[in-house]
Motif scaffolding. Sequence first.
Motif, PDB file in Angstrom:
ATOM      1  N   UNK A 144      -2.255  10.472   3.182  1.00 16.55           N
ATOM      2  CA  UNK A 144      -3.626  10.835   3.547  1.00 16.55           C
ATOM      3  C   UNK A 144      -4.581   9.666   3.296  1.00 16.55           C
ATOM      4  N   UNK A 145      -4.338   8.915   2.222  1.00 16.84           N
ATOM      5  CA  UNK A 145      -5.157   7.727   1.960  1.00 16.84           C
ATOM      6  C   UNK A 145      -5.041   6.725   3.104  1.00 16.84           C
ATOM      7  N   UNK A 146      -3.848   6.608   3.631  1.00 21.04           N
ATOM      8  CA  UNK A 146      -3.612   5.632   4.700  1.00 21.04           C
ATOM      9  C   UNK A 146      -4.426   5.969   5.947  1.00 21.04           C
ATOM     10  N   UNK A 147      -4.689   7.262   6.161  1.00 15.46           N
ATOM     11  CA  UNK A 147      -5.460   7.675   7.331  1.00 15.46           C
ATOM     12  C   UNK A 147      -6.965   7.650   7.066  1.00 15.46           C
ATOM     13  N   UNK A 148      -7.356   7.425   5.826  1.00 13.58           N
ATOM     14  CA  UNK A 148      -8.768   7.387   5.458  1.00 13.58           C
ATOM     15  C   UNK A 148      -9.162   5.939   5.204  1.00 13.58           C
ATOM     16  N   UNK A 149      -9.921   5.354   6.128  1.00 16.63           N
ATOM     17  CA  UNK A 149     -10.288   3.938   6.000  1.00 16.63           C
ATOM     18  C   UNK A 149     -11.072   3.663   4.726  1.00 16.63           C
ATOM     19  N   UNK A 150     -11.821   4.663   4.233  1.00 22.31           N
ATOM     20  CA  UNK A 150     -12.609   4.472   3.018  1.00 22.31           C
ATOM     21  C   UNK A 150     -11.736   4.354   1.771  1.00 22.31           C
ATOM     22  N   UNK A 151     -10.453   4.752   1.903  1.00 17.48           N
ATOM     23  CA  UNK A 151      -9.561   4.706   0.750  1.00 17.48           C
ATOM     24  C   UNK A 151      -8.513   3.609   0.869  1.00 17.48           C
ATOM     25  N   UNK A 152      -8.723   2.668   1.795  1.00 19.96           N
ATOM     26  CA  UNK A 152      -7.732   1.616   2.008  1.00 19.96           C
ATOM     27  C   UNK A 152      -7.514   0.788   0.742  1.00 19.96           C
ATOM     28  N   UNK A 153      -8.599   0.440   0.069  1.00 23.00           N
ATOM     29  CA  UNK A 153      -8.477  -0.365  -1.146  1.00 23.00           C
ATOM     30  C   UNK A 153      -7.763   0.408  -2.243  1.00 23.00           C
ATOM     31  N   UNK A 154      -8.080   1.708  -2.374  1.00 21.98           N
ATOM     32  CA  UNK A 154      -7.435   2.539  -3.386  1.00 21.98           C
ATOM     33  C   UNK A 154      -5.938   2.661  -3.094  1.00 21.98           C
ATOM     34  N   UNK A 155      -5.579   2.783  -1.819  1.00 28.40           N
ATOM     35  CA  UNK A 155      -4.171   2.857  -1.444  1.00 28.40           C
ATOM     36  C   UNK A 155      -3.429   1.602  -1.889  1.00 28.40           C
ATOM     37  N   UNK A 156      -4.050   0.434  -1.673  1.00 30.32           N
ATOM     38  CA  UNK A 156      -3.412  -0.817  -2.094  1.00 30.32           C
ATOM     39  C   UNK A 156      -3.189  -0.843  -3.596  1.00 30.32           C
ATOM     40  N   UNK A 157      -4.154  -0.335  -4.351  1.00 32.73           N
ATOM     41  CA  UNK A 157      -4.009  -0.310  -5.811  1.00 32.73           C
ATOM     42  C   UNK A 157      -2.874   0.629  -6.238  1.00 32.73           C
ATOM     43  N   UNK A 158      -2.789   1.782  -5.562  1.00 35.37           N
ATOM     44  CA  UNK A 158      -1.742   2.734  -5.909  1.00 35.37           C
ATOM     45  C   UNK A 158      -0.360   2.160  -5.611  1.00 35.37           C
ATOM     46  N   UNK A 159      -0.231   1.509  -4.466  1.00 33.96           N
ATOM     47  CA  UNK A 159       1.045   0.912  -4.097  1.00 33.96           C
ATOM     48  C   UNK A 159       1.409  -0.209  -5.058  1.00 33.96           C
ATOM     49  N   UNK A 160       0.411  -0.996  -5.469  1.00 32.68           N
ATOM     50  CA  UNK A 160       0.656  -2.090  -6.418  1.00 32.68           C
ATOM     51  C   UNK A 160       1.204  -1.556  -7.731  1.00 32.68           C
ATOM     52  N   UNK A 161       0.758  -0.373  -8.146  1.00 33.16           N
ATOM     53  CA  UNK A 161       1.252   0.222  -9.391  1.00 33.16           C
ATOM     54  C   UNK A 161       2.744   0.491  -9.297  1.00 33.16           C
ATOM     55  N   UNK A 162       3.193   0.893  -8.107  1.00 28.69           N
ATOM     56  CA  UNK A 162       4.617   1.157  -7.931  1.00 28.69           C
ATOM     57  C   UNK A 162       5.412  -0.146  -7.958  1.00 28.69           C
ATOM     58  N   UNK A 163       4.921  -1.152  -7.220  1.00 28.93           N
ATOM     59  CA  UNK A 163       5.668  -2.405  -7.091  1.00 28.93           C
ATOM     60  C   UNK A 163       5.664  -3.201  -8.394  1.00 28.93           C
ATOM     61  N   UNK A 164       4.500  -3.317  -9.024  1.00 30.47           N
ATOM     62  CA  UNK A 164       4.375  -4.192 -10.178  1.00 30.47           C
ATOM     63  C   UNK A 164       4.716  -3.507 -11.496  1.00 30.47           C
ATOM     64  N   UNK A 165       4.311  -2.254 -11.642  1.00 30.09           N
ATOM     65  CA  UNK A 165       4.467  -1.579 -12.934  1.00 30.09           C
ATOM     66  C   UNK A 165       5.498  -0.453 -12.902  1.00 30.09           C
ATOM     67  N   UNK A 166       6.017  -0.166 -11.708  1.00 30.53           N
ATOM     68  CA  UNK A 166       6.994   0.917 -11.545  1.00 30.53           C
ATOM     69  C   UNK A 166       6.444   2.229 -12.096  1.00 30.53           C
ATOM     70  N   UNK A 167       5.211   2.535 -11.767  1.00 29.28           N
ATOM     71  CA  UNK A 167       4.579   3.782 -12.170  1.00 29.28           C
ATOM     72  C   UNK A 167       4.385   4.667 -10.942  1.00 29.28           C
TER      73      UNK A 167
END
Length: 324
Positions: A144-167
């Motif tokens: 849903x974040x991906x479809x909401x342009x206003x949440x694009x930055x938040x989506x990147x942060x959430x994905x980074x948590x998975x890649x970098x911190x495995x959370x």
Amino acid sequence: MIDSYRALVLVDDIAFRALKISLVEPERSTILNRLRDDWSTDVGVIGVLRQEQLRSGSAVDAAYLYWSSRREPTSPRIESLLASFLINLASSLTYDLLKDLIAQNYDLSKLLDVRGVTPAIVGAFTSDIPLLIAHVKTFIGLHRMKFDLNQAAELERQVARVIEKREAPVPGVDAEQVVDLLMKNLVPAVKGIVKEELERKGVFLADNTNGVLTRGLPASPGYGFGVPIRWTNDLITQPRERYVLLISDKDVQPANDVLPLMEGASAVVSWFGYMTSHVAVTCRGIGRPAVIVTPQLADMLGRKNFLVVSGTEGEIRSYHSRPE
């Protein structure tokens, strides 16, 4: 775990059909296309992700595997992961339903054999529906974040948590409602598709709508209950326990002395009949409740442990044991 994955794959046709009528937009079009384009039973991205998720029991491990292997900025990472968890969920619900039906003594061989599934596979399968639902909520939120342009930055942060911190990422605010609606649609969709498949193969399931197993023609008024006993040429003496006699109207003829069995029954259920048929007229004459149903329901009724028959309402209920 690989055995669980292979078992899930065997009923994916049912799972996919259930998802087609259960998902809402924007997930519906995207995920169905992803399942078509990015998945196959033995190879393909979604197949690999399913194996990883079953092996680890972790959405994070599956996500980390996928993100770390995909470098293209536009690769459908979220969709592939969500599709993997959704097909797992729908297939697991299918197995849970099959387990219940086998426990109720339904003959599922015609449904299972063509898919390479055996009752032993069904019985051995274990699913963790709450865990799968939690995974789906996580990736529905990200989707849903991906479809909401206003949440694009938040989506990147959430994905980074998975890649970098495995959370595990935090699902979006509307994920709970979306998944609740999905489950309300998905559970009956799986049941409906399995029921439809079985009916095409001559197996009819009980319909417990409002507590009523089935409805038929109220041929003789009254109320009776007991274990279902189906008439055969070998049934000569009356059963000792209270019983409901199941008999085709075509079997009520001089050559078959069924009157003592009808008189001894608490109620009668028949088929191939109508209000002036042999069963209906006889039951009204001897004061036995009777309901006439379609021939396809005879086998299903005979598999029940206990029937309650209302000849006045034309309703038949079923219980696992005698109602108090």
